[in-house]
Design a protein around this motif. Structure first.
Motif: not given
Length: 204
Positions: A78, A102-103, A112, A117, A189
């Protein structure tokens, strides 16, 4: 294969057997602190696609979450976690929560979504904890549902799960009765964590 594993003190030999299946690209069903889950090694694209097919989902659109062993491992997949989100995660894990974050670029592309995210969990279950630590990587998790009903129901008896999914997966772990309520989903997020779906978890 139906394998009974002690929920309080998981047998090392059986855990390793399940880890070997995951490392070989296999798919297993396992207990969590909410409902039973189906999953695989998140780094194995073919296994992730197989889970999607079993669940009747399009792999490119499926919103899968994954289980980490601790917050430190979560941060590997993340973007920067702010202090408010970190505090909520610290006070409520391990437990029945899914955190939407959030990735970053380390997250496998197949996990994804368009919003970039991911959903992550730190589960309060000795069997899953042993599996994740034994594998050394996160494990995909998707709920095991009774797809035969028009109303969503979750299997609670691992023997019923085996009867339904035993021929579709490589192993079903009997870790005792499962729950009937999914995890609480927390959106993390933005600046402040927000409850997206009420479930088994109640924020502290």
């Amino acid at each position: 294969m139906l394998v009974s594993i002690n929920a309080d003190n998981p047998q090392g030999r059986l855990i390793q057997q399940m880890v070997d299946i995951l490392e070989d690209g296999g798919v297993i069903i396992y207990p969590t602190d909410t409902i039973y889950g189906i999953g695989c090694d998140i780094t194995n694209k073919n296994a992730v696609e197989r889970v999607a097919r079993i669940r009747g989902l399009d792999p490119s659109k499926a919103l899968f979450s994954f289980i980490c062993q601790d917050i430190s491992q979560i941060t590997e997949y993340s973007k920067t976690i702010n202090n408010d989100v970190f505090r909520v995660m610290k006070h409520n894990t391990p437990g029945p929560f899914t955190f939407i974050l959030n990735s970053n670029n380390k997250t496998p592309k197949i996990l994804k979504n368009r919003k970039e995210t991911i959903g992550v969990r730190l589960i309060d279950n000795n069997i899953v904890d042993a599996l994740v630590r034994g594998l050394g990587r996160p494990i995909l998790t998707a709920s095991v549902k009774n797809e035969d009903d028009t109303i969503i129901e979750y299997f609670t008896d691992p023997h019923d799960i085996y009867d339904r999914y035993g021929k579709l997966v490589d192993a079903v772990i009997d870790g005792g009765p499962g729950g009937t309520e999914p995890s609480t989903v927390i959106i993390c997020t933005g600046n402040q964590p927000e409850v997206h779906r009420e479930g088994a978890g109640k924020l502290k």
